[in-house]
Enzyme design. Structure first.
Site, PDB file in Angstrom:
ATOM      1  N   SER A 120       0.804  -1.232   0.000  1.00  0.00           N
ATOM      2  CA  SER A 120       0.000   0.000   0.000  1.00  0.00           C
ATOM      3  C   SER A 120       0.830   1.273   0.000  1.00  0.00           C
ATOM      4  O   SER A 120       0.357   2.326  -0.419  1.00  0.00           O
ATOM      5  CB  SER A 120      -0.923   0.015   1.224  1.00  0.00           C
ATOM      6  OG  SER A 120      -0.165  -0.135   2.407  1.00  0.00           O
TER       7      SER A 120
ATOM      8  N   ASP B 236      -4.181   7.785   7.703  1.00  0.00           N
ATOM      9  CA  ASP B 236      -5.084   6.831   8.360  1.00  0.00           C
ATOM     10  C   ASP B 236      -4.262   5.979   9.323  1.00  0.00           C
ATOM     11  O   ASP B 236      -3.084   6.271   9.562  1.00  0.00           O
ATOM     12  CB  ASP B 236      -5.892   6.022   7.328  1.00  0.00           C
ATOM     13  CG  ASP B 236      -5.060   4.948   6.626  1.00  0.00           C
ATOM     14  OD1 ASP B 236      -3.868   4.759   6.969  1.00  0.00           O
ATOM     15  OD2 ASP B 236      -5.619   4.295   5.714  1.00  0.00           O
TER      16      ASP B 236
ATOM     17  N   HIS C 262      -1.125   4.516   7.270  1.00  0.00           N
ATOM     18  CA  HIS C 262      -0.500   5.145   6.097  1.00  0.00           C
ATOM     19  C   HIS C 262      -0.264   6.627   6.334  1.00  0.00           C
ATOM     20  O   HIS C 262      -0.868   7.222   7.212  1.00  0.00           O
ATOM     21  CB  HIS C 262      -1.369   4.920   4.864  1.00  0.00           C
ATOM     22  CG  HIS C 262      -1.693   3.472   4.644  1.00  0.00           C
ATOM     23  ND1 HIS C 262      -2.857   2.906   5.109  1.00  0.00           N
ATOM     24  CD2 HIS C 262      -0.985   2.487   4.057  1.00  0.00           C
ATOM     25  CE1 HIS C 262      -2.854   1.613   4.796  1.00  0.00           C
ATOM     26  NE2 HIS C 262      -1.731   1.331   4.163  1.00  0.00           N
TER      27      HIS C 262
END
Ligand SMILES: *[C@@H]1O[C@H](CO)[C@@H](O)[C@H](O)[C@H]1NC(C)=O
Ligand SMILES: *[C@@H]1O[C@H](CO)[C@@H](O)[C@H](O)[C@H]1NC(C)=O
Ligand SMILES: *[C@@H]1O[C@H](CO)[C@@H](O)[C@H](O)[C@H]1NC(C)=O
Length: 373
Positions: free
Chosen positions: A48, A337, A340
């Protein structure tokens, strides 16, 4: 005799310093710089941290294609786990390349500037989040497909030049260590920490060697974050809810040590292999410990999410928990978040990766890697 000795001594010194210089320079010095009209493409692999939206096109819950993801920079949710850009976006900009698109984006067959295969949730091991993500091995098979298309389009010789001039960026490993603690703990039962780390590093090595075989020479890596205190990891142990999850730390430390030994070893073994390793661990830790020094107000809690440190992955309200907190100004935060980073934080790390000193991005920084012919 006297004359011989004085003559020999400086010659000897000269030889030694020439050898030393040679060692230093071959670690990160070019032959000729790339001529202006030749660009170095950028191929991206990983999780990610590097995924620009490949997961939008697979059947998974690991997605970021909804508000407030993307709110700061793109003004719409692209699938990136950030309020804005991620590291490959900044690197493409610095290298004067167009934005590198996700491989799975329909209709994309322009690969001569590179393409991005990264998939949120992925690991080096097939088992990590299997069925929810595109593992590193599968990403490599997609890349092989791309090289076939490039050869058809450009011919073997031009494709070969392009592939050897390209930079290959890889961010992988975090999910291999998080997965056993969050989803399937039986994975760790048959291995000691060093054995498990060797398994992960072994799979990363295989993919590097395969890319090298196809003609890849210039590699950009990032090491793993101090994951224990990342908001998401603070909520997985119900008995120590909110505290750093220290059980994962030995794995992270062993992994980072293994990678920093592995890369010089590959450089010795593989002719022409060059790399850059970003010390992501130290760079993030510095900002978590002392955010104001780097222009942030908050280094440990996320901008978006719920629970302690906003560690519950509820940002956007699409994963079961519908209520979540969203900060007013993401650029004041390191974490966007629960797991991240913000556009602002990624920008700082990208600057380090691009032109940082060897202690943070070494032995080459990405700027030097892109400049090699
Ligand atoms: C591989 O490339 C071919 C075209 O050469 C394409 O039809 C196919 O869908 C690709 N497969 C994958 C898995 O990307
Ligand atoms: C957990 O991992 C083990 C070992 O990899 C595997 O055999 C088992 O099927 C997995 N269990 C689940 C529920 O995924
Ligand atoms: C890669 O990982 C698999 C488990 O997914 C393991 O069986 C294999 O031995 C690993 N390969 C290397 C080269 O370490």
């Amino acid at each position: 005799m006297g004359i011989m000795a004085t003559k020999r001594f400086p010659l000897f010194l000269f030889t030694i310093s020439a050898i030393l210089l040679n060692i230093i320079f071959t670690a990160c010095q070019g032959h000729s710089p790339v001529p202006e009209k030749h660009v170095s493409p950028l191929f991206v692999f990983g999780d990610s941290i590097f995924d620009p939206g490949n997961n939008n096109y697979i059947n998974t819950i690991v997605k970021a294609n909804y508000y407030p993801y993307g709110e700061t920079f793109f003004k719409y949710p692209t699938g990136r786990f950030s309020d804005g850009r991620i590291i490959p976006d900044f690197i493409a900009e610095y290298a004067k390349l167009p934005l590198i698109p996700p491989y799975l984006q329909p209709g994309n067959h322009e690969f001569s500037y590179g393409v991005n295969f990264a998939s949120a949730g992925s690991g080096a091991l097939v088992e990590s989040n299997q069925g929810m993500t595109i593992d590193l091995g599968t990403q490599f098979r997609y890349f092989k497909n791309v090289t076939r298309e490039l050869k058809q389009k450009l011919g073997d010789e031009k494709a070969k030049v392009l592939l050897s001039r390209a930079v290959y960026m890889i961010s992988i490993g975090s999910n291999d260590y998080v997965f056993p603690f969050t989803i399937n703990s039986t994975v760790l039962q048959s291995y000691s920490p060093p054995e498990f780390v060797r398994l992960v590093a072994g799979n990363i090595t295989s993919v590097i060697q395969e890319i090298y075989k196809i003609g890849g020479r210039k590699f950009g890596f990032v090491n793993l974050w101090p994951l224990a205190c990342v908001p998401y990891l603070r909520v997985i142990d119900v008995e120590k809810y909110g505290a750093c999850f220290d059980q994962i730390t030995p794995y992270i430390q062993l992994h980072n040590k293994e990678i920093s030994k592995l890369l010089p070893k590959l450089q010795n073994e593989l002719k022409g292999f060059k790399y850059s390793l970003l010390d992501f661990y130290s760079l993030i830790k510095a900002r978590m410990d002392d955010p104001s020094k780097y222009g942030f107000k908050e280094g440990t809690a996320a901008c978006c999410g719920s629970g302690p440190y906003r560690g519950i992955l509820s940002c956007g309200g699409k994963r079961g928990v519908t209520e979540y907190y969203l900060c007013d100004n993401p650029s004041e935060y390191v974490f966007f978040d629960s797991g991240h980073l913000t556009d602002r934080a990624y920008e700082q790390f990208s600057e380090q990766a691009w032109s940082g000193k060897p202690s943070f991005a070494g032995p080459c920084n990405l700027k030097a890697l892109f400049a090699f012919n």
